[in-house]
Design a protein around this motif. Structure first.
Motif, PDB file in Angstrom:
ATOM      1  N   ALA A 197       0.828  -1.204   0.000  1.00 27.96           N
ATOM      2  CA  ALA A 197       0.000   0.000   0.000  1.00 27.96           C
ATOM      3  C   ALA A 197       0.866   1.259   0.000  1.00 27.96           C
ATOM      4  O   ALA A 197       0.589   2.223  -0.730  1.00 27.96           O
ATOM      5  CB  ALA A 197      -0.935   0.002   1.210  1.00 27.96           C
ATOM      6  N   LEU A 198       1.920   1.256   0.820  1.00 25.50           N
ATOM      7  CA  LEU A 198       2.811   2.412   0.870  1.00 25.50           C
ATOM      8  C   LEU A 198       3.571   2.570  -0.433  1.00 25.50           C
ATOM      9  O   LEU A 198       3.892   3.689  -0.846  1.00 25.50           O
ATOM     10  CB  LEU A 198       3.782   2.272   2.044  1.00 25.50           C
ATOM     11  CG  LEU A 198       4.729   3.452   2.295  1.00 25.50           C
ATOM     12  CD1 LEU A 198       3.953   4.755   2.488  1.00 25.50           C
ATOM     13  CD2 LEU A 198       5.613   3.179   3.505  1.00 25.50           C
ATOM     14  N   LEU A 199       3.842   1.456  -1.098  1.00 20.00           N
ATOM     15  CA  LEU A 199       4.513   1.501  -2.399  1.00 20.00           C
ATOM     16  C   LEU A 199       3.664   2.277  -3.406  1.00 20.00           C
ATOM     17  O   LEU A 199       4.157   3.162  -4.112  1.00 20.00           O
ATOM     18  CB  LEU A 199       4.769   0.081  -2.893  1.00 20.00           C
ATOM     19  CG  LEU A 199       5.702  -0.117  -4.085  1.00 20.00           C
ATOM     20  CD1 LEU A 199       7.108   0.333  -3.739  1.00 20.00           C
ATOM     21  CD2 LEU A 199       5.716  -1.594  -4.488  1.00 20.00           C
ATOM     22  N   GLY A 200       2.369   1.956  -3.466  1.00 16.35           N
ATOM     23  CA  GLY A 200       1.476   2.685  -4.362  1.00 16.35           C
ATOM     24  C   GLY A 200       1.269   4.119  -3.931  1.00 16.35           C
ATOM     25  O   GLY A 200       1.247   5.038  -4.764  1.00 16.35           O
ATOM     26  N   GLY A 201       1.120   4.339  -2.609  1.00 21.07           N
ATOM     27  CA  GLY A 201       0.967   5.696  -2.114  1.00 21.07           C
ATOM     28  C   GLY A 201       2.195   6.548  -2.373  1.00 21.07           C
ATOM     29  O   GLY A 201       2.091   7.734  -2.713  1.00 21.07           O
ATOM     30  N   GLY A 202       3.379   5.935  -2.228  1.00 17.25           N
ATOM     31  CA  GLY A 202       4.608   6.665  -2.504  1.00 17.25           C
ATOM     32  C   GLY A 202       4.712   7.055  -3.966  1.00 17.25           C
ATOM     33  O   GLY A 202       5.133   8.172  -4.296  1.00 17.25           O
ATOM     34  N   ALA A 203       4.322   6.148  -4.866  1.00 17.11           N
ATOM     35  CA  ALA A 203       4.351   6.469  -6.299  1.00 17.11           C
ATOM     36  C   ALA A 203       3.418   7.635  -6.604  1.00 17.11           C
ATOM     37  O   ALA A 203       3.756   8.534  -7.387  1.00 17.11           O
ATOM     38  CB  ALA A 203       3.958   5.240  -7.112  1.00 17.11           C
ATOM     39  N   ALA A 204       2.238   7.640  -5.987  1.00 12.48           N
ATOM     40  CA  ALA A 204       1.288   8.736  -6.200  1.00 12.48           C
ATOM     41  C   ALA A 204       1.848  10.050  -5.653  1.00 12.48           C
ATOM     42  O   ALA A 204       1.717  11.107  -6.290  1.00 12.48           O
ATOM     43  CB  ALA A 204      -0.042   8.404  -5.541  1.00 12.48           C
ATOM     44  N   CYS A 205       2.471   9.994  -4.472  1.00 11.46           N
ATOM     45  CA  CYS A 205       3.061  11.202  -3.879  1.00 11.46           C
ATOM     46  C   CYS A 205       4.180  11.757  -4.753  1.00 11.46           C
ATOM     47  O   CYS A 205       4.294  12.970  -4.953  1.00 11.46           O
ATOM     48  CB  CYS A 205       3.577  10.901  -2.481  1.00 11.46           C
ATOM     49  SG  CYS A 205       2.289  10.664  -1.242  1.00 11.46           S
ATOM     50  N   PHE A 206       5.002  10.862  -5.283  1.00 10.97           N
ATOM     51  CA  PHE A 206       6.102  11.311  -6.130  1.00 10.97           C
ATOM     52  C   PHE A 206       5.573  11.935  -7.421  1.00 10.97           C
ATOM     53  O   PHE A 206       6.104  12.944  -7.897  1.00 10.97           O
ATOM     54  CB  PHE A 206       7.021  10.136  -6.460  1.00 10.97           C
ATOM     55  CG  PHE A 206       7.968   9.784  -5.345  1.00 10.97           C
ATOM     56  CD1 PHE A 206       7.651  10.049  -4.022  1.00 10.97           C
ATOM     57  CD2 PHE A 206       9.176   9.173  -5.607  1.00 10.97           C
ATOM     58  CE1 PHE A 206       8.513   9.724  -2.987  1.00 10.97           C
ATOM     59  CE2 PHE A 206      10.054   8.850  -4.587  1.00 10.97           C
ATOM     60  CZ  PHE A 206       9.723   9.121  -3.278  1.00 10.97           C
ATOM     61  N   ALA A 207       4.523  11.339  -7.977  1.00 12.28           N
ATOM     62  CA  ALA A 207       3.934  11.901  -9.194  1.00 12.28           C
ATOM     63  C   ALA A 207       3.352  13.283  -8.918  1.00 12.28           C
ATOM     64  O   ALA A 207       3.480  14.212  -9.725  1.00 12.28           O
ATOM     65  CB  ALA A 207       2.858  10.961  -9.735  1.00 12.28           C
ATOM     66  N   LEU A 208       2.702  13.441  -7.760  1.00  9.48           N
ATOM     67  CA  LEU A 208       2.160  14.741  -7.378  1.00  9.48           C
ATOM     68  C   LEU A 208       3.281  15.764  -7.225  1.00  9.48           C
ATOM     69  O   LEU A 208       3.146  16.924  -7.642  1.00  9.48           O
ATOM     70  CB  LEU A 208       1.382  14.609  -6.066  1.00  9.48           C
ATOM     71  CG  LEU A 208       0.844  15.910  -5.457  1.00  9.48           C
ATOM     72  CD1 LEU A 208      -0.114  16.602  -6.427  1.00  9.48           C
ATOM     73  CD2 LEU A 208       0.167  15.631  -4.121  1.00  9.48           C
ATOM     74  N   ALA A 209       4.410  15.346  -6.645  1.00  8.63           N
ATOM     75  CA  ALA A 209       5.543  16.253  -6.467  1.00  8.63           C
ATOM     76  C   ALA A 209       6.074  16.732  -7.806  1.00  8.63           C
ATOM     77  O   ALA A 209       6.398  17.916  -7.984  1.00  8.63           O
ATOM     78  CB  ALA A 209       6.652  15.565  -5.672  1.00  8.63           C
ATOM     79  N   VAL A 210       6.169  15.823  -8.779  1.00  7.60           N
ATOM     80  CA  VAL A 210       6.651  16.207 -10.116  1.00  7.60           C
ATOM     81  C   VAL A 210       5.722  17.233 -10.743  1.00  7.60           C
ATOM     82  O   VAL A 210       6.162  18.210 -11.363  1.00  7.60           O
ATOM     83  CB  VAL A 210       6.795  14.963 -11.014  1.00  7.60           C
ATOM     84  CG1 VAL A 210       7.088  15.364 -12.454  1.00  7.60           C
ATOM     85  CG2 VAL A 210       7.895  14.054 -10.493  1.00  7.60           C
ATOM     86  N   LEU A 211       4.406  17.039 -10.575  1.00  8.33           N
ATOM     87  CA  LEU A 211       3.443  18.008 -11.111  1.00  8.33           C
ATOM     88  C   LEU A 211       3.564  19.353 -10.403  1.00  8.33           C
ATOM     89  O   LEU A 211       3.468  20.413 -11.037  1.00  8.33           O
ATOM     90  CB  LEU A 211       2.019  17.460 -10.959  1.00  8.33           C
ATOM     91  CG  LEU A 211       1.662  16.251 -11.826  1.00  8.33           C
ATOM     92  CD1 LEU A 211       0.262  15.748 -11.487  1.00  8.33           C
ATOM     93  CD2 LEU A 211       1.745  16.601 -13.318  1.00  8.33           C
ATOM     94  N   LEU A 212       3.779  19.330  -9.101  1.00 14.58           N
ATOM     95  CA  LEU A 212       3.910  20.576  -8.345  1.00 14.58           C
ATOM     96  C   LEU A 212       5.159  21.349  -8.741  1.00 14.58           C
ATOM     97  O   LEU A 212       5.158  22.581  -8.802  1.00 14.58           O
ATOM     98  CB  LEU A 212       3.955  20.278  -6.843  1.00 14.58           C
ATOM     99  CG  LEU A 212       2.637  19.894  -6.177  1.00 14.58           C
ATOM    100  CD1 LEU A 212       2.903  19.404  -4.750  1.00 14.58           C
ATOM    101  CD2 LEU A 212       1.676  21.072  -6.144  1.00 14.58           C
ATOM    102  N   LEU A 213       6.225  20.627  -9.016  1.00 12.59           N
ATOM    103  CA  LEU A 213       7.500  21.291  -9.294  1.00 12.59           C
ATOM    104  C   LEU A 213       7.522  21.952 -10.666  1.00 12.59           C
ATOM    105  O   LEU A 213       8.232  22.943 -10.869  1.00 12.59           O
ATOM    106  CB  LEU A 213       8.649  20.276  -9.178  1.00 12.59           C
ATOM    107  CG  LEU A 213       8.904  19.772  -7.758  1.00 12.59           C
ATOM    108  CD1 LEU A 213       9.850  18.584  -7.774  1.00 12.59           C
ATOM    109  CD2 LEU A 213       9.463  20.884  -6.888  1.00 12.59           C
TER     110      LEU A 213
END
Length: 451
Positions: free
Chosen positions: A398-414
């Motif tokens: 679950a954390l693996l999928g959540g981490g991937a989503a968080c990283f994708a969100l970070a790329v969009l934010l940056l």
């Protein structure tokens, strides 16, 4: 003439690429891959479960060997050298600490995002195909091993603009303050165990600060006698604190959470690197070595992140075949580590070819504007929270999928990397003009000046 330990703040100077930095980083990366190949040894049981044995950690000879080959501090020393150079170059072109954080986050988060997303999808498919959940969790936990380094390294790199300011004002005093914080945390970790993880910041920032000193010539302008004395003294002190059981003698045990022993190793390794620099520079001068290092250097984070999941996946698949599997720790098993190492390297080639571009230098469009400071801060938090959770508590599916989503969100934010307008110095005999300059190095510069 001896260089002052305190650099000139804000001075824009041309920085020559040091091929030794590339060579040492590449060598360290090979050692990490080789060491992990000697650690992973899964065993398939009749009930479908799998257990693993860390063969290397069970060897009596490994404790003294790990003392000499624990190269994680050296990674942070090298990161301090190149990070300070990159920050000064960016600052001279009008960039800010938020611009620096944006570039660093993008270059580290994008390859990690791909790893987490692909692993999450692949493991879910395996689970649906009937693979035992215990095996899935074992493979997921294996992916967490590189993430603690990503959390520590990213935190240290994001601190560079602030730590560089302290370094410019009082370099040795700043280092001494970090050492005092490390010792304080180590002294209190018995009463407050969770406090030990504060040294994920203090310890690695102190080791990184050794790189700052190296970048400014502090080690370069020390005599050979001084360098040898630093190596001997740090190792003698390390022998004392481990010999009286203040710290464990196994440096792998001392690694997470890190403690004062890793700082002593960092001092020894920084002095050793400077002592061997002339010889290493000659080796780095060979063209074929430069060609190999140029490719590996541009994709070092991709190699680091992917080598262990590929090793675990390959080992798991071999369990399902009739390929002979020698018992862990036997002579046959040790000899088998050689083809295992080259198999992992072979598997890395297509991965680097397909995903290595995610690690490429972020580009700057002529009208690109950087994100708001709040977006950079939010992206940093979004990235560090799941990584820190995985490093401290272990990685779940679950954390693996959540981490991937968080990283994708970070790329969009940056978003995209900004290109600030810099006013060049005015000359009486020249026309007044404004040039739009890049905040990043030219594409032909090697990775050690960019990462």
């Amino acid at each position: 003439m001896e260089m002052d330990a305190n650099p000139t703040a804000g001075k824009a100077t041309a920085v020559q690429r040091d091929p030794v930095i590339d060579l040492v980083r590449f060598t360290c990366l090979l050692l990490v891959v080789a060491a992990h190949c000697m650690m992973v040894s899964p065993v398939l049981h009749k009930d479908g479960t799998v257990t693993t044995v860390n063969v290397l950690m069970e060897q009596g000879w490994f404790t003294p060997v790990a003392w000499g080959l624990m190269i994680v501090p050296l990674f942070f020393v090298l990161g301090g050298v190149t990070g300070l150079q990159s920050w000064r170059r960016l600052k001279a072109l009008g960039g800010t600490g938020f611009d620096f954080a944006q570039v660093r986050l993008l270059r580290l988060v994008r390859p990690a995002m791909a790893l987490l997303a692909i692993m999450w999808g692949g493991l879910w498919i395996a689970l649906l195909l009937g693979v035992h959940p215990q095996v899935i969790q074992l493979m997921t936990a294996g992916a967490a091993m590189p993430l603690w380094f990503l959390a520590a390294y990213l935190t240290a790199q994001l601190s560079i603009p602030l730590m560089a300011r302290f370094h410019e004002r009082a370099p040795l005093q700043t280092f001494a303050a970090l050492v005092a914080l490390i010792i304080t945390v180590d002294s209190l970790r018995g009463a407050i165990p969770v406090l030990a993880f504060a040294n994920m910041i203090f310890l690695w920032c102190a080791v990184q600060h050794l790189g700052f000193l190296m970048a400014d010539g502090f080690f370069e302008h020390r005599s050979r006698t001084w360098l040898v004395g630093a190596i001997v003294s740090s190792n003698l002190l390390l022998g004392v604190v481990t010999g009286v059981a203040v710290y464990p003698g196994n440096m792998v045990v001392n690694l997470n959470p890190p403690n004062f022993c890793l700082l002593l190793l960092g001092i020894s390794q920084a002095a050793t690197l400077q002592l061997l620099h002339p010889g290493l520079r000659a080796i780095a001068g060979f063209r074929w070595i430069q060609a190999v290092i140029a490719v590996a250097g541009r994709h070092s984070m991709t190699i680091y992140l992917w080598h262990l999941p590929l090793l675990v996946g390959m080992s798991g698949l071999l369990l399902l075949t009739n390929v002979p599997k020698p018992s862990a720790g036997t002579a046959e098993w040790w000899w088998a580590r050689i083809p295992v190492f080259f198999a992992v390297v072979a598997l890395l080639v297509p991965v680097v070819w397909l995903l290595g571009r995610l690690e490429n230098r972020p580009t700057a469009a002529s009208h690109a504007r950087g994100p708001l400071r709040s977006a950079v801060v939010t992206a940093g938090v979004v990235v560090l929270v799941p990584v820190a959770d995985a490093a401290l508590n272990g990685l779940t599916l679950a954390l693996l999928g959540g981490g991937a989503a968080c990283f994708a969100l970070a790329v969009l934010l940056l978003g995209r990397v900004p290109t600030p307008v810099v006013q060049p110095p005015l000359r009486e005999d020249a026309e007044v003009s404004v040039e739009r300059l890049r905040t990043l190095p030219e594409p032909d510069l090697r990775a050690n000046l960019e990462t």
